[in-house]
Design a protein around this motif. Structure first.
Motif, PDB file in Angstrom:
ATOM      1  N   LEU A 227       0.639  -1.267   0.133  1.00 12.60           N
ATOM      2  CA  LEU A 227       0.026   0.304  -0.206  1.00 12.60           C
ATOM      3  C   LEU A 227       0.812   1.181  -0.066  1.00 12.60           C
ATOM      4  O   LEU A 227       0.403   2.090  -0.761  1.00 12.60           O
ATOM      5  N   ILE A 228       1.674   1.120   0.987  1.00 13.96           N
ATOM      6  CA  ILE A 228       2.809   2.307   0.880  1.00 13.96           C
ATOM      7  C   ILE A 228       3.192   2.798  -0.641  1.00 13.96           C
ATOM      8  O   ILE A 228       3.550   3.746  -1.153  1.00 13.96           O
ATOM      9  N   SER A 229       3.797   1.608  -1.311  1.00 19.72           N
ATOM     10  CA  SER A 229       4.353   1.522  -2.510  1.00 19.72           C
ATOM     11  C   SER A 229       3.459   2.353  -3.473  1.00 19.72           C
ATOM     12  O   SER A 229       3.808   3.093  -4.154  1.00 19.72           O
ATOM     13  N   HIS A 230       2.076   1.838  -3.380  1.00 23.27           N
ATOM     14  CA  HIS A 230       1.113   2.479  -4.336  1.00 23.27           C
ATOM     15  C   HIS A 230       0.806   3.768  -3.877  1.00 23.27           C
ATOM     16  O   HIS A 230       0.604   4.817  -4.692  1.00 23.27           O
ATOM     17  N   LEU A 231       0.812   4.346  -2.583  1.00 24.38           N
ATOM     18  CA  LEU A 231       0.550   5.537  -2.168  1.00 24.38           C
ATOM     19  C   LEU A 231       1.584   6.779  -2.846  1.00 24.38           C
ATOM     20  O   LEU A 231       1.447   7.684  -3.066  1.00 24.38           O
ATOM     21  N   GLU A 232       3.032   6.053  -2.660  1.00 27.91           N
ATOM     22  CA  GLU A 232       4.015   6.899  -3.173  1.00 27.91           C
ATOM     23  C   GLU A 232       3.874   7.196  -4.619  1.00 27.91           C
ATOM     24  O   GLU A 232       4.151   8.175  -5.040  1.00 27.91           O
ATOM     25  N   GLN A 233       3.585   6.062  -5.438  1.00 30.22           N
ATOM     26  CA  GLN A 233       3.237   6.332  -6.861  1.00 30.22           C
ATOM     27  C   GLN A 233       1.761   7.231  -7.293  1.00 30.22           C
ATOM     28  O   GLN A 233       2.186   8.108  -8.003  1.00 30.22           O
ATOM     29  N   TYR A 234       1.023   7.208  -6.381  1.00 33.64           N
ATOM     30  CA  TYR A 234      -0.178   7.974  -6.406  1.00 33.64           C
ATOM     31  C   TYR A 234       0.307   9.385  -6.263  1.00 33.64           C
ATOM     32  O   TYR A 234      -0.401  10.215  -6.964  1.00 33.64           O
ATOM     33  N   ALA A 235       1.079   9.496  -5.083  1.00 31.40           N
ATOM     34  CA  ALA A 235       1.308  11.113  -4.672  1.00 31.40           C
ATOM     35  C   ALA A 235       2.063  11.514  -5.914  1.00 31.40           C
ATOM     36  O   ALA A 235       1.891  12.805  -6.206  1.00 31.40           O
ATOM     37  N   ARG A 236       3.032  10.704  -6.734  1.00 32.99           N
ATOM     38  CA  ARG A 236       3.815  11.472  -7.653  1.00 32.99           C
ATOM     39  C   ARG A 236       2.993  11.675  -8.881  1.00 32.99           C
ATOM     40  O   ARG A 236       3.040  12.832  -9.263  1.00 32.99           O
ATOM     41  N   ASP A 237       1.984  10.973  -8.968  1.00 33.97           N
ATOM     42  CA  ASP A 237       0.895  11.245  -9.859  1.00 33.97           C
ATOM     43  C   ASP A 237       0.274  12.349  -9.783  1.00 33.97           C
ATOM     44  O   ASP A 237      -0.115  13.373 -10.652  1.00 33.97           O
ATOM     45  N   VAL A 238      -0.315  12.679  -8.578  1.00 39.03           N
ATOM     46  CA  VAL A 238      -1.024  13.864  -8.000  1.00 39.03           C
ATOM     47  C   VAL A 238      -0.180  14.957  -8.327  1.00 39.03           C
ATOM     48  O   VAL A 238      -0.587  16.050  -8.965  1.00 39.03           O
ATOM     49  N   GLU A 239       1.085  14.963  -7.994  1.00 37.66           N
ATOM     50  CA  GLU A 239       2.050  16.084  -8.134  1.00 37.66           C
ATOM     51  C   GLU A 239       2.192  16.335  -9.846  1.00 37.66           C
ATOM     52  O   GLU A 239       2.113  17.674  -9.913  1.00 37.66           O
ATOM     53  N   ARG A 240       2.137  15.548 -10.415  1.00 36.25           N
ATOM     54  CA  ARG A 240       2.562  15.742 -11.926  1.00 36.25           C
ATOM     55  C   ARG A 240       1.329  16.217 -12.592  1.00 36.25           C
ATOM     56  O   ARG A 240       1.290  16.850 -13.590  1.00 36.25           O
ATOM     57  N   LEU A 241      -0.056  15.615 -12.189  1.00 41.07           N
ATOM     58  CA  LEU A 241      -1.224  16.068 -12.881  1.00 41.07           C
ATOM     59  C   LEU A 241      -2.251  16.225 -11.807  1.00 41.07           C
ATOM     60  O   LEU A 241      -2.967  14.943 -11.598  1.00 41.07           O
ATOM     61  N   PRO A 242      -2.625  17.284 -11.383  1.00 38.75           N
ATOM     62  CA  PRO A 242      -3.616  17.345 -10.163  1.00 38.75           C
ATOM     63  C   PRO A 242      -4.926  17.274 -10.863  1.00 38.75           C
ATOM     64  O   PRO A 242      -5.161  17.296 -12.177  1.00 38.75           O
ATOM     65  N   GLU A 243      -5.927  17.052 -10.124  1.00 41.24           N
ATOM     66  CA  GLU A 243      -7.392  16.781 -10.698  1.00 41.24           C
ATOM     67  C   GLU A 243      -7.747  18.087 -11.468  1.00 41.24           C
ATOM     68  O   GLU A 243      -8.479  17.791 -12.541  1.00 41.24           O
ATOM     69  N   THR A 244      -7.681  19.273 -10.931  1.00 41.13           N
ATOM     70  CA  THR A 244      -8.010  20.354 -11.832  1.00 41.13           C
ATOM     71  C   THR A 244      -7.511  20.718 -13.049  1.00 41.13           C
ATOM     72  O   THR A 244      -8.059  20.920 -14.062  1.00 41.13           O
ATOM     73  N   SER A 245      -6.113  20.140 -13.221  1.00 40.41           N
ATOM     74  CA  SER A 245      -5.424  20.183 -14.366  1.00 40.41           C
ATOM     75  C   SER A 245      -6.146  19.163 -15.431  1.00 40.41           C
ATOM     76  O   SER A 245      -6.277  19.394 -16.530  1.00 40.41           O
ATOM     77  N   PHE A 246      -6.396  17.939 -14.789  1.00 41.03           N
ATOM     78  CA  PHE A 246      -6.937  16.994 -15.634  1.00 41.03           C
ATOM     79  C   PHE A 246      -8.301  17.208 -16.268  1.00 41.03           C
ATOM     80  O   PHE A 246      -8.600  17.065 -17.306  1.00 41.03           O
TER      81      PHE A 246
END
Length: 444
Positions: A248-267
């Motif tokens: 789960l922590i590995s998934h959270l780390e990947q998810y956090a990187r994805d959010v930083e690169r592409l926030p929901e508002t930008s999407f």
């Protein structure tokens, strides 16, 4: 060492000051429901959040953190009493933790792991012994097998059997074998089903899938940005067994990187006036295609109203992520269909793959977008880390050529499949040519 937990102390202090949960939550910059979980000792707390709460409660951090080792004491007590033959000095647990904190945490971790394994074994045993659906299905299978065996024995050992009786027994064989095939197929589908995830959580990957399915794979705490270890999802991970926690922590780390690169508002802004082409959207957003596929799978149901599926695998083909589309569900056990674009992408990392699909057991068509990403987290000498992701969307263009695929060989009815690696357990089948399907080239 006191057994009072941090959450209990926070609640006691809040009540003493006459504060409501919503008031304290506002000052501490967290939600009231999350504060409620903290106060009932269902979330770990520390770091900056504990400092903010202590400040809001006008008290010292140490007064709140006193008793933070209570859970450790309970776990060591549990480990000591689990083995009746052992004579552990439970009266000196506090001293043991104080003198050997590393060993204390290691022992507690081992006890959590043993407890989790015991629960899984109990779940398997309970399912085999008490599952009424499984029991009835197995009984029906055995009954049909016995009937077929008896009929076959009569036909084989009776030389002068009347022709009318032979015809009757042959009809019985045909009827019983057809019913056996149907019952076996239903049994296989039941064993692969996910209607009761709690019962089926037998591996860390199952636990991870269940956690993500419960959230719809949208992790609200991480979408807000900020420090990962202060999010509710990270607090949830800290409470889990080590194997699940690491995944789960590995998934959270990947998810956090994805959010930083592409926030929901930008999407959401990208989607306005644009066709849903992940390659084009990724280029416009300035992100890699893997990030775009992962974000689209999570955000499209919220912003575009489209149902999505997302499947991820490593270089061996083993699943690392399963977000099921209602009509496109990856198998829980074993590998998926070898004709999925997910595996095509592994053969050509970083190259986009786009293919129209049709499942062999229905008329629905799907557009699958896939890409394999490559990373060298420990340098070139340590080797590369390859991950393939496939976004699945429903497609309404039924006139276009499409690739006929299944979910897994065991549940596939295509009897002349070029990629079949094991026989299907389903008797109803059809030829690929008779189905008039084409396998188009990938659209890169």
């Amino acid at each position: 060492m006191t057994a009072t937990l941090i959450g209990t102390r926070i609640r006691e202090r809040r009540l003493a000051l006459g504060l409501r949960q919503i008031e304290l939550a506002r000052v501490a910059e967290i939600s009231a429901p999350y504060l409620n979980l903290i106060e009932h000792n269902r979330r770990k707390i520390g770091g900056k959040l504990l400092v903010r709460l202590a400040k809001a409660l006008d008290t010292d951090v140490s007064l709140l953190s006193e008793g933070a080792e209570a859970r450790l004491v309970d776990e060591l007590n549990s480990a000591a009493t689990a083995d009746r033959m052992a004579q552990a000095e439970t009266a000196r647990i506090d001293e043991f933790i104080g003198r050997f904190p590393g060993w204390a945490h290691t022992l507690a971790e081992r006890q959590r792991h043993i407890t989790a394994l015991e629960h899984r074994v109990a779940a398997l045993s309970d399912r085999l012994g008490h599952d009424p659906v499984l029991s009835d299905a197995l009984h029906e299978v055995l009954s049909k097998v016995s009937a077929i065996r008896s009929t076959a024995t009569i036909l084989a050992e009776t030389d002068d059997l009347d022709r009318n009786w032979q015809d009757r027994f042959h009809r019985n064989l045909d009827t019983d074998s057809a019913e056996l095939a149907r019952t076996s197929a239903k049994l296989a589908l039941y064993l692969d089903a996910r209607e009761n995830p709690q019962r089926n959580r037998l591996t860390p990957q199952d636990e991870l899938d269940a956690y993500l399915d419960a959230t719809g794979h949208f992790l609200a705490g991480l979408e807000q940005g900020g420090t990962l270890d202060e999010t509710p999802e990270y607090a949830d991970a800290a409470q889990m067994e080590r194997g699940v926690r690491d995944l789960l922590i590995s998934h959270l780390e990947q998810y956090a990187r994805d959010v930083e690169r592409l926030p929901e508002t930008s999407f959401v802004a990208l989607l306005e006036g644009s066709q849903l082409d992940p390659v084009v959207l990724a280029r416009r957003a300035g992100v890699d295609l893997g990030t775009m596929l992962r974000r689209a799978a999570v955000l499209l149901p919220r912003s575009g109203g489209k149902e999505t599926g997302l499947i991820g695998c490593d270089a061996s083909g083993a699943f690392i992520l399963r977000k099921s589309h209602d009509s496109f569900v990856p198998p829980r056990f074993g590998a998926g269909c070898a004709l999925w674009p997910l595996y095509d992408a592994l053969a050509q990392p970083s190259v986009p793959v786009q293919t129209l699909l049709r499942l062999n057991d229905g008329e629905e068509t799907f557009m699958a977008h896939a890409v394999a990403t490559v990373d060298y987290p420990r340098g070139l000498a340590a080797g590369r880390n390859v991950r393939s992701y496939m976004l699945v969307l429903r497609d309404e263009d039924r006139k276009a050529p499409r690739r006929l695929v299944g979910t897994t060989c065991r549940m596939c009815r295509v009897n002349d499949c070029l990629a079949r690696r094991e026989p299907s357990i389903l008797t109803v089948s059809f030829d690929r040519e008779r189905a008039n399907e084409n396998t188009p080239a990938n659209n890169d």
